[in-house]
Every structure is written in C-alpha cells, then in structure tokens.
Design a protein around this motif. Sequence first.
Motif, mmCIF file in Angstrom:
data_model
loop_
_atom_site.group_PDB
_atom_site.id
_atom_site.type_symbol
_atom_site.label_atom_id
_atom_site.label_comp_id
_atom_site.label_asym_id
_atom_site.label_seq_id
_atom_site.Cartn_x
_atom_site.Cartn_y
_atom_site.Cartn_z
ATOM 1 N N THR A 155 -42.999 -19.498 42.589
ATOM 2 C CA THR A 155 -41.941 -20.184 43.324
ATOM 3 C C THR A 155 -41.882 -21.660 42.964
ATOM 4 O OG1 THR A 155 -42.208 -18.660 45.170
ATOM 5 C CG2 THR A 155 -41.064 -20.742 45.629
ATOM 6 N N LEU A 156 -43.060 -22.288 42.884
ATOM 7 C CA LEU A 156 -43.090 -23.699 42.505
ATOM 8 C C LEU A 156 -42.574 -23.903 41.095
ATOM 9 C CD1 LEU A 156 -46.501 -24.827 44.032
ATOM 10 C CD2 LEU A 156 -44.208 -25.379 44.855
ATOM 11 N N GLY A 157 -42.915 -23.005 40.207
ATOM 12 C CA GLY A 157 -42.419 -23.113 38.837
ATOM 13 C C GLY A 157 -40.920 -22.983 38.776
ATOM 14 N N ALA A 158 -40.364 -22.066 39.595
ATOM 15 C CA ALA A 158 -38.906 -21.897 39.610
ATOM 16 C C ALA A 158 -38.231 -23.128 40.185
ATOM 17 C CB ALA A 158 -38.535 -20.657 40.430
ATOM 18 N N THR A 159 -38.873 -23.716 41.213
ATOM 19 C CA THR A 159 -38.290 -24.901 41.835
ATOM 20 C C THR A 159 -38.238 -26.073 40.871
ATOM 21 O OG1 THR A 159 -39.111 -24.186 43.988
ATOM 22 C CG2 THR A 159 -38.523 -26.507 43.768
ATOM 23 N N ALA A 160 -39.259 -26.180 40.027
ATOM 24 C CA ALA A 160 -39.331 -27.307 39.108
ATOM 25 C C ALA A 160 -38.440 -27.128 37.883
ATOM 26 C CB ALA A 160 -40.779 -27.500 38.661
ATOM 27 N N GLN A 161 -37.909 -25.935 37.678
ATOM 28 C CA GLN A 161 -37.099 -25.678 36.503
ATOM 29 C C GLN A 161 -35.817 -26.496 36.535
ATOM 30 O OE1 GLN A 161 -37.734 -23.503 33.716
ATOM 31 N NE2 GLN A 161 -36.118 -24.870 33.037
ATOM 32 N N GLN A 162 -35.465 -27.094 35.405
ATOM 33 C CA GLN A 162 -34.240 -27.871 35.288
ATOM 34 C C GLN A 162 -33.218 -27.097 34.457
ATOM 35 O OE1 GLN A 162 -33.935 -30.942 36.942
ATOM 36 N NE2 GLN A 162 -35.880 -30.213 37.776
ATOM 37 N N TYR A 163 -31.934 -27.293 34.793
ATOM 38 C CA TYR A 163 -30.865 -26.563 34.129
ATOM 39 C C TYR A 163 -29.871 -27.540 33.505
ATOM 40 C CZ TYR A 163 -32.758 -22.567 36.609
ATOM 41 O OH TYR A 163 -33.598 -21.585 37.072
ATOM 42 N N MET A 164 -29.226 -27.098 32.439
ATOM 43 C CA MET A 164 -28.342 -27.971 31.679
ATOM 44 C C MET A 164 -26.912 -27.997 32.198
ATOM 45 S SD MET A 164 -29.459 -27.464 27.686
ATOM 46 C CE MET A 164 -29.214 -25.676 27.710
ATOM 47 N N TYR A 165 -26.430 -26.891 32.760
ATOM 48 C CA TYR A 165 -25.012 -26.768 33.058
ATOM 49 C C TYR A 165 -24.774 -26.479 34.540
ATOM 50 C CZ TYR A 165 -25.235 -25.919 28.016
ATOM 51 O OH TYR A 165 -25.514 -26.014 26.678
ATOM 52 N N GLU A 166 -23.574 -26.858 34.994
ATOM 53 C CA GLU A 166 -23.130 -26.553 36.344
ATOM 54 C C GLU A 166 -21.648 -26.182 36.290
ATOM 55 O OE1 GLU A 166 -23.935 -29.510 39.403
ATOM 56 O OE2 GLU A 166 -25.438 -30.406 38.079
ATOM 57 N N VAL A 167 -21.248 -25.281 37.169
ATOM 58 C CA VAL A 167 -19.839 -24.936 37.285
ATOM 59 C C VAL A 167 -19.551 -24.629 38.748
ATOM 60 C CG1 VAL A 167 -20.223 -22.464 36.832
ATOM 61 C CG2 VAL A 167 -17.977 -23.492 36.369
ATOM 62 N N GLY A 168 -18.364 -24.996 39.212
ATOM 63 C CA GLY A 168 -18.044 -24.732 40.605
ATOM 64 C C GLY A 168 -16.678 -25.237 41.013
ATOM 65 N N PRO A 169 -16.271 -24.939 42.247
ATOM 66 C CA PRO A 169 -14.965 -25.347 42.763
ATOM 67 C C PRO A 169 -14.994 -26.745 43.368
ATOM 68 C CG PRO A 169 -16.052 -23.984 44.384
ATOM 69 C CD PRO A 169 -16.989 -24.055 43.185
ATOM 70 N N ALA A 170 -13.797 -27.314 43.541
ATOM 71 C CA ALA A 170 -13.637 -28.624 44.170
ATOM 72 C C ALA A 170 -12.420 -28.576 45.085
ATOM 73 C CB ALA A 170 -13.470 -29.717 43.125
#
Length: 222
Positions: A15-30
């Motif tokens: 769980t801690l490893g997943a929490t620390a994971q960083q991601y490059m992209y985001e997509v979503g509504p506004a």
Amino acid sequence: MKRFLSIMLLALLVTLGATAQQYMYEVGPALGMTGYLGEANNGMLFKHPSVTAGGIFRYNLNSRWAFKTNLNYANLRGHSMYDESWYPDGANYIFSSHLIDLGVTAEFNFLNFGRGPAYKKYKPISPYMVAGVGVVFAFADGKHSDSLTIPIGIGVKYKFKDKINLGFEFTMRKEFSDRIDGYSDLFDIPHSFAKNTDWYSFAMFTASFEFGKRCIKCNYIE
C-alpha cells in the motif's frame, strides 16, 4: 499469528509503495462559470455569469511543473444597460455568444505536489500559477470570429486519492479579435490589434484521474 502479522506487514508495504507511485498523465472533466469584459460590460467581471464545461489533459513533468491542454465549450452574456459609459445615440448593447476554447498552458506548483516518502517533502495540496496560449472560436448573433488568446491565472490542486486530483482554477483570457461579443469599435475610435477591449474568464472546478506510471531511476552496478 506470525503468518497473519507477516501478511499484514506485506500488505502495508504494498500500500505504501502504491501511495508513493508517481504518474505522468491526468485526464478529467471541468465545470465552472464564465465572466466577460468588453463593449457590452466594462464593469463587474461576473455581472452576467454563464456556464462553461469541458475537459483537461495534463502531463506532469515533475512535482513542480506540468503542461495542460484544455478544451471548453462556454456561453458569454452581457448588456450595457447599467454601464457608466455612454455610447453614441444612447444605444444599449446586448449579446449572447457561444465559444469553443482550446488552450495549452504551463503550470508551476509552488509546493512539491504529490504523495511519497517524507524526505521528498511532497504536499497533497499546492497553489499554482498558469500561463499559455490558445485559440477561441466565437459565434455571436449569427457572426463568427476566431482569435488567438493568452490565458493567465492561478489555481490550487488537491490530491484527494492516490490517482484522483481535485482542483480549482481562475484564468483571464485576453483575445485579439475584439469580436467575441459581436461588436467592435462602438465609439468609432480606431485601435490596434493589441488594444482591443474583449476579455473573458473561466472559474473552473476540475477532477482528474492519473495514469501512466513515471519511470523511477535507480542505481546499479554492472
């Protein structure tokens, strides 16, 4: 009992490893509201607010810098009835226009935005400033115009979940056609390309989902 504790410890580490994971992209509504300043309203920005909706795609270069593309559909409204300006022959100007707004902006986070090990000093919330370039396609009273825009503004991001971010952003957009409201040169005073009177703004709430794990560099010996 030892086996149970071992399983719980392993689950916690995952769980801690997943929490620390960083991601490059985001997509979503506004979703938000619009404001307008121009010939048909030279006073209060949100005097005649309307609605805008769209979507964002963000590339996170690191915890400080990100680059975002937005596509919004918006409505603008205004009328000059209660403005302090006096127009030729005492005329009043009323308009309603529809916009398609496309922009590319750079974002600078004032804090290291994200989640991770304490020594990296990540923060789950950060204010940021934004600036970029864009284009707007406007349709007002049967007239069409398109123009370059310069969006500038501020915002705040909040990491609600490991892969879910919430945000609020306010931007002003300078456009250069002077026709998003269907009017131009109401005082019959010529002006240059850079000195038109039309501005519009977006006050937007966003929700975005992160994906695309960022490569984590590690040291090794061959």
